[in-house]
Scaffold this active site. Sequence first.
Site, PDB file in Angstrom:
ATOM      1  N   TYR A   1       0.857  -1.191   0.000  1.00 66.71           N
ATOM      2  CA  TYR A   1       0.000   0.000   0.000  1.00 66.71           C
ATOM      3  C   TYR A   1       0.889   1.236   0.000  1.00 66.71           C
ATOM      4  O   TYR A   1       1.873   1.275   0.741  1.00 66.71           O
ATOM      5  CB  TYR A   1      -0.927   0.012   1.233  1.00 66.71           C
ATOM      6  CG  TYR A   1      -2.369  -0.097   0.799  1.00 66.71           C
ATOM      7  CD1 TYR A   1      -2.985   0.960   0.153  1.00 66.71           C
ATOM      8  CD2 TYR A   1      -3.083  -1.275   0.989  1.00 66.71           C
ATOM      9  CE1 TYR A   1      -4.285   0.855  -0.301  1.00 66.71           C
ATOM     10  CE2 TYR A   1      -4.388  -1.385   0.538  1.00 66.71           C
ATOM     11  CZ  TYR A   1      -4.989  -0.322  -0.116  1.00 66.71           C
ATOM     12  OH  TYR A   1      -6.256  -0.426  -0.566  1.00 66.71           O
TER      13      TYR A   1
ATOM     14  N   GLU B   1      -0.427   4.841  -0.502  1.00 63.65           N
ATOM     15  CA  GLU B   1      -1.155   6.107  -0.723  1.00 63.65           C
ATOM     16  C   GLU B   1      -0.246   7.286  -0.404  1.00 63.65           C
ATOM     17  O   GLU B   1       0.585   7.213   0.488  1.00 63.65           O
ATOM     18  CB  GLU B   1      -2.382   6.167   0.195  1.00 63.65           C
ATOM     19  CG  GLU B   1      -3.540   5.368  -0.352  1.00 63.65           C
ATOM     20  CD  GLU B   1      -4.743   5.429   0.565  1.00 63.65           C
ATOM     21  OE1 GLU B   1      -4.865   6.386   1.355  1.00 63.65           O
ATOM     22  OE2 GLU B   1      -5.544   4.491   0.491  1.00 63.65           O
TER      23      GLU B   1
ATOM     24  N   ASP C   1      -6.345  14.491 -23.992  1.00 66.91           N
ATOM     25  CA  ASP C   1      -6.287  13.066 -23.665  1.00 66.91           C
ATOM     26  C   ASP C   1      -5.567  12.383 -24.833  1.00 66.91           C
ATOM     27  O   ASP C   1      -6.143  12.163 -25.894  1.00 66.91           O
ATOM     28  CB  ASP C   1      -7.720  12.540 -23.501  1.00 66.91           C
ATOM     29  CG  ASP C   1      -7.767  11.042 -23.244  1.00 66.91           C
ATOM     30  OD1 ASP C   1      -6.724  10.387 -23.355  1.00 66.91           O
ATOM     31  OD2 ASP C   1      -8.870  10.546 -22.942  1.00 66.91           O
TER      32      ASP C   1
ATOM     33  N   THR D   1      -3.116   6.902 -21.508  1.00 67.99           N
ATOM     34  CA  THR D   1      -2.916   5.528 -21.060  1.00 67.99           C
ATOM     35  C   THR D   1      -1.455   5.204 -21.344  1.00 67.99           C
ATOM     36  O   THR D   1      -0.780   5.908 -22.103  1.00 67.99           O
ATOM     37  CB  THR D   1      -3.788   4.525 -21.852  1.00 67.99           C
ATOM     38  OG1 THR D   1      -3.508   4.666 -23.240  1.00 67.99           O
ATOM     39  CG2 THR D   1      -5.269   4.759 -21.605  1.00 67.99           C
TER      40      THR D   1
ATOM     41  N   LYS E   1      -1.341   1.648 -24.900  1.00 65.44           N
ATOM     42  CA  LYS E   1      -1.752   1.584 -26.309  1.00 65.44           C
ATOM     43  C   LYS E   1      -0.498   1.776 -27.176  1.00 65.44           C
ATOM     44  O   LYS E   1       0.399   0.954 -27.116  1.00 65.44           O
ATOM     45  CB  LYS E   1      -2.837   2.621 -26.577  1.00 65.44           C
ATOM     46  CG  LYS E   1      -4.085   2.441 -25.690  1.00 65.44           C
ATOM     47  CD  LYS E   1      -5.162   3.423 -26.085  1.00 65.44           C
ATOM     48  CE  LYS E   1      -6.147   3.728 -24.988  1.00 65.44           C
ATOM     49  NZ  LYS E   1      -7.263   2.806 -24.894  1.00 65.44           N
TER      50      LYS E   1
ATOM     51  N   ARG F   1      -0.761  -1.887 -18.685  1.00 69.51           N
ATOM     52  CA  ARG F   1      -2.061  -1.217 -18.624  1.00 69.51           C
ATOM     53  C   ARG F   1      -2.007  -0.168 -17.520  1.00 69.51           C
ATOM     54  O   ARG F   1      -1.631  -0.493 -16.385  1.00 69.51           O
ATOM     55  CB  ARG F   1      -3.168  -2.214 -18.293  1.00 69.51           C
ATOM     56  CG  ARG F   1      -3.419  -3.229 -19.350  1.00 69.51           C
ATOM     57  CD  ARG F   1      -4.766  -3.839 -19.144  1.00 69.51           C
ATOM     58  NE  ARG F   1      -5.782  -2.882 -19.518  1.00 69.51           N
ATOM     59  CZ  ARG F   1      -6.276  -2.762 -20.742  1.00 69.51           C
ATOM     60  NH1 ARG F   1      -5.856  -3.546 -21.700  1.00 69.51           N
ATOM     61  NH2 ARG F   1      -7.211  -1.869 -21.009  1.00 69.51           N
TER      62      ARG F   1
HETATM   63  N1  PLP Z   1      -9.112   7.982 -23.277  1.00 75.01           N
HETATM   64  C1  PLP Z   1      -9.139   7.570 -24.546  1.00 75.01           C
HETATM   65  C2  PLP Z   1      -8.991   8.603 -25.627  1.00 75.01           C
HETATM   66  C3  PLP Z   1      -9.298   6.229 -24.858  1.00 75.01           C
HETATM   67  O1  PLP Z   1      -9.355   5.824 -26.130  1.00 75.01           O
HETATM   68  C4  PLP Z   1      -9.417   5.293 -23.790  1.00 75.01           C
HETATM   69  C5  PLP Z   1      -9.565   3.852 -24.009  1.00 75.01           C
HETATM   70  O2  PLP Z   1     -10.089   3.304 -24.871  1.00 75.01           O
HETATM   71  C6  PLP Z   1      -9.412   5.768 -22.487  1.00 75.01           C
HETATM   72  C7  PLP Z   1      -9.248   7.115 -22.262  1.00 75.01           C
HETATM   73  C8  PLP Z   1      -9.629   4.857 -21.332  1.00 75.01           C
HETATM   74  O3  PLP Z   1      -8.536   4.066 -21.044  1.00 75.01           O
HETATM   75  P1  PLP Z   1      -8.670   2.879 -19.998  1.00 75.01           P
HETATM   76  O4  PLP Z   1      -9.376   1.773 -20.678  1.00 75.01           O
HETATM   77  O5  PLP Z   1      -7.263   2.549 -19.643  1.00 75.01           O
HETATM   78  O6  PLP Z   1      -9.424   3.409 -18.818  1.00 75.01           O
END
Ligand code: PLP
Length: 478
Positions: A64, A66, A241, A270, A273, A279
């Site tokens: 843990y 935090e 994002d 993320t 990808k 992950r």
């Molecule tokens: N943001 C975008 C643009 C995505 O394409 C995705 C996943 O498909 C996510 C966020 C979410 O990612 P996660 O599945 O790791 O929560």
Amino acid sequence: MSLNAESTAFRSALEVIRAVEPRVADAIGAELADQRESLKLIASENYASPATLLTMGNWFSDKYAEGTVGRRFYAGCQNVDTVEALAAEHAKELFGASHAYVQPHSGIDANLVAFWAILADRVESPALKKAQVRQVNDLTEADWFALRRELGNQRMLGMSLDAGGHLTHGFRPNISGKMFDQRSYGTDPATGLIDYDRVAEAAREFKPLILVAGYSAYPRKVNFRIMREIADSVGATFMVDMAHFAGLVAGKVFTGDFDPVPHAHIVTTTTHKSLRGPRGGMVLCGPELADQVDRGCPMVLGGPLPHVMAAKAVALAEARRPDFADYAQRIVDNAQALAEGLLRRGTTLVTGGTDNHLVLLDVSGYGLTGRQAEQALLDSGIVTNRNAVPQDRNGAWYTSGIRIGTPALTSRGLGTAEMDVTAELIHTVLSQTTPGANADGTPSKAKYVLDPAVADKISKQATDLLAGFPLYPTITLS
Ligand code: PLP
């Protein structure tokens, strides 16, 4: 390192697992076999390195932790501090960011951390300020009421789902669409491209607190300099994002106006990808938002996953090597070759091509829904996912699109010549598939007819194509 070290590591791990629950060991082995045999074109998936995978299977999982590096709510976190600091350092260097928060468990979690940080930074609520200085117990009922009203009453402008945005960019059924008073921008119906003038117009009318850019299914570059100018013109915080294209930013394929980091107030991603890590998620920002972002856990997130943060450090170290830039460029070269191969065979592509790692097919030209196409391709050993196209007449479930991406096949070593073969396989399946009917004779959006002999033939050709590019070639499990 001997070539057999990876085989030995995974074989030994499976032996240990098999002694406890053999069905799990069998499933892990079966998953590798399945992944080896299928032509994986899921745009959001990849193959992490053996080093990244192995980093996740150890006792860091038991901790843990935090809090943040050097400031934990638990004793005994010195080694977690080491790996979290390393992951953050690699991320800052790789992306040229002044602050990196590597605790988010996923991309959605990273977005929630960013939303929280922006709200906490921007909403001028006396109750919020009190809560920020940890005087939560001093809040009166009226304070709580005011706080909920003010936090829940803010505006977000993001890309619409059917134009390629993500659920968390304000889609109504998602928590983001409930937390925020939301409006979305789409794409130009004629070109399929973002029309920046329309985004500016929407921003002027709506005056969002947050302007979100980034996508899951938009096959083009986004000009983040222009988006930042739009955000500034209405006093919005600009959030990007980059979950899908972080690998292209890391590999310096997206630079200048197309690199979000110098332009956005806050960037989320993320790590699994195109970045090819474990992950997980991550937030990058400047000093203004850093303190709020670091409160992600426990404000928004559960306890950090130290074994995954360690794997992020390994994967980010890999992404800092010179060969990652070559990999990122090959991802885009492959996507463009795939797009050209499909266009030559008459397939309709949203925006007519791609600048990034993904291609969005409009399969209505084949007389199919996305769902029918996805299943027919799967029967033929080609793994894709259905996806809405702009103004999709079949809605988000059946859809009219198929999204394909090249990060995974590029990791296996396939190149542009193999992309042309892949385009041929996809086109053959789609042109040989016809829509099916329901039991009462009405047209079905899910059923389809594909001669099994065609599916088998394509599967065999896909397997032959992959045979020259073994997945995890250093690993043999038996
Ligand atoms: N943001 C975008 C643009 C995505 O394409 C995705 C996943 O498909 C996510 C966020 C979410 O990612 P996660 O599945 O790791 O929560």
